[in-house]
Write a protein that holds these residues in place. Structure first.
Motif, mmCIF file in Angstrom:
data_model
loop_
_atom_site.group_PDB
_atom_site.id
_atom_site.type_symbol
_atom_site.label_atom_id
_atom_site.label_comp_id
_atom_site.label_asym_id
_atom_site.label_seq_id
_atom_site.Cartn_x
_atom_site.Cartn_y
_atom_site.Cartn_z
ATOM 1 N N HIS A 130 12.361 -2.758 -12.673
ATOM 2 C CA HIS A 130 12.116 -3.527 -11.449
ATOM 3 C C HIS A 130 12.571 -4.970 -11.631
ATOM 4 O O HIS A 130 12.738 -5.458 -12.755
ATOM 5 C CB HIS A 130 10.621 -3.516 -11.099
ATOM 6 C CG HIS A 130 10.055 -2.140 -10.929
ATOM 7 N ND1 HIS A 130 10.147 -1.434 -9.762
ATOM 8 C CD2 HIS A 130 9.368 -1.345 -11.804
ATOM 9 C CE1 HIS A 130 9.567 -0.265 -9.904
ATOM 10 N NE2 HIS A 130 9.076 -0.180 -11.129
ATOM 11 N N SER A 144 7.435 -0.397 -15.037
ATOM 12 C CA SER A 144 6.246 -0.234 -14.200
ATOM 13 C C SER A 144 4.995 -0.363 -15.054
ATOM 14 O O SER A 144 5.004 -0.060 -16.251
ATOM 15 C CB SER A 144 6.271 1.136 -13.527
ATOM 16 O OG SER A 144 7.388 1.278 -12.676
ATOM 17 N N ASP A 188 6.694 -0.632 -7.176
ATOM 18 C CA ASP A 188 7.877 -0.690 -6.317
ATOM 19 C C ASP A 188 7.878 -1.925 -5.425
ATOM 20 O O ASP A 188 8.936 -2.408 -5.029
ATOM 21 C CB ASP A 188 7.954 0.579 -5.464
ATOM 22 C CG ASP A 188 8.265 1.817 -6.304
ATOM 23 O OD1 ASP A 188 8.869 1.643 -7.379
ATOM 24 O OD2 ASP A 188 7.891 2.929 -5.886
ATOM 25 N N GLU A 189 6.692 -2.404 -5.051
ATOM 26 C CA GLU A 189 6.617 -3.575 -4.182
ATOM 27 C C GLU A 189 5.701 -4.622 -4.819
ATOM 28 O O GLU A 189 4.545 -4.794 -4.439
ATOM 29 C CB GLU A 189 6.096 -3.165 -2.791
ATOM 30 C CG GLU A 189 7.023 -2.211 -2.053
ATOM 31 C CD GLU A 189 6.499 -1.863 -0.675
ATOM 32 O OE1 GLU A 189 5.444 -2.419 -0.294
ATOM 33 O OE2 GLU A 189 7.139 -1.059 0.019
ATOM 34 N N THR A 190 6.240 -5.298 -5.805
ATOM 35 C CA THR A 190 5.470 -6.324 -6.519
ATOM 36 C C THR A 190 5.634 -7.665 -5.820
ATOM 37 O O THR A 190 6.756 -8.123 -5.567
ATOM 38 C CB THR A 190 5.938 -6.450 -7.984
ATOM 39 O OG1 THR A 190 5.839 -5.170 -8.607
ATOM 40 C CG2 THR A 190 5.079 -7.450 -8.743
#
Length: 359
Positions: free
Chosen positions: A167, A224, A247-249
């Motif tokens: 990510h 992750s 996925d949406e930090t």
């Protein structure tokens, strides 16, 4: 008739003999003069003529030495980089060399970026030695391969470097007091279960990013799960924050404090007489620290310290002292007097897999 020839008187005969002897003597003198003149000319020639020149020796120039030939030939490192999940080639990637823990520090060659069709690479002039090789690519986590031995002039077997997806974590470093972004802060990350100074901490440090002039940064290839982000810059206390990456930090905001300070001096047992020596500071909650020389008057000072528990140590001429201190955020503790006393000796035997050592 004998009487028809003229007769010569005895006086005439005497004169003729005398003249003949004079001519003979004159001729002898002339001959001797010529001989002497010849010898003199030879001597003059020997005195005037220079000595014969030494024979000329032709010296062949030494063959040119190719400096590159003295150096060991580079190794050829071959391999390919693939996606760990799909086994598809990763076409654009970067390889970094880092000194291996088994051999200690050595200067690593510069990183190289490859742009390929099939993920394969060939590093034709790789520096011989034992290396840790790190592969990285945008959108992927780093892959670290330790103990790669490169022999001069040899080609390695094809190594495979599978990269896992990662990510991108964005954030900002700012001054806690003013809210202004801090430029050039060093920011890196590690998985939270990994100790700050695990064996590969220097590799992580080499991949730290710098915040821009507004304090913003982007960390690529973050796994992750729970990670710890470290941020630091001169004039501020370093700080670590822990986050969970998915996925949406959300962007991470990291406030840096100026930090606290601890200062004082080493003294003799009377607590008054200054003593020059070494002073150290250790973070008890983190398990690391260091020491350095004091001034000639025994003074020491530590700035930009985060809040926490510390141990201050002193040593000089076989004498030691230590004190534990709890420092609050931005607190200044001054005027500490570390009174040195006689130290103690510890004897024993350290045993392990590689043998025994007496201490």
């Amino acid at each position: 008739d004998l009487h028809s020839f003229p007769t010569r008187r005895s006086s005439d005969l005497h004169i003729d003999g005398l003249m003949r002897r004079q001519r003979i003597v004159l001729i002898a003198v002339l001959v001797l003069g010529v001989i002497a003149l010849g010898r003199w000319a030879v001597l003059v020639d020997k005195a005037v003529d220079p000595p014969p020149a030494a024979p000329v020796v032709q010296v062949e120039p030494a063959p040119a030495v190719d400096e590159k030939a003295k150096l060991p030939a580079g190794a050829i490192l071959r391999g390919r980089v693939i996606d760990a999940a799909t086994a598809e080639p990763v076409r654009k990637f970067t390889l970094d060399f880092h000194w291996d823990r088994s051999t200690g520090y050595r200067q690593a060659p510069p990183a190289r970026t490859f742009d390929t069709d099939d993920g394969r690479f060939e590093w034709a002039d790789a520096t011989p030695g034992v290396w840790a090789i790190i592969g990285s690519a945008r959108g992927y986590q780093r892959f670290e391969l330790e103990g790669v031995r490169l022999q001069p002039g040899e080609t390695t077997r094809e190594i495979v470097m599978p990269l896992r997806r990662g990510h991108a974590v964005k954030g900002r470093v700012y001054d806690e007091a003013t809210g202004v972004g801090i430029a050039a802060a060093s920011v890196n990350f590690r998985e939270s279960q990994v100790h700050r100074f695990d064996p590969n901490w220097r590799i992580r440090q080499s991949f730290a990013v710098r915040s821009d002039k507004g304090g913003s940064f982007v960390l690529e290839g973050v796994p992750s799960g729970r990670i710890t982000i470290s941020a630091g810059v001169g004039g501020y206390a370093g700080r670590e924050v822990e986050i969970v990456v998915g996925d949406e930090t959300a962007p991470v905001e990291i406030a840096l404090f100026v930090g606290g300070s601890i200062s004082g001096r080493l003294t003799a047992a009377d607590g008054v007489t200054a003593v020059a020596g070494s002073a150290g500071i250790f973070r008890l909650d983190e398990g690391f620290g260091g020491s350095s020389r004091t001034t000639q008057s025994g003074e020491f000072s530590y700035q930009n310290l985060p809040a926490g528990r510390y141990k201050i140590t002193g040593q000089a001429a076989g004498m030691t002292a230590e004190r534990e201190i709890t420092l609050a955020a931005n607190e200044r503790i001054e005027g500490i007097a570390l009174a040195l006393g006689a130290g103690h000796s510890i004897r024993g035997v350290v045993t392990g897999l590689i043998g025994r050592a007496h201490v």
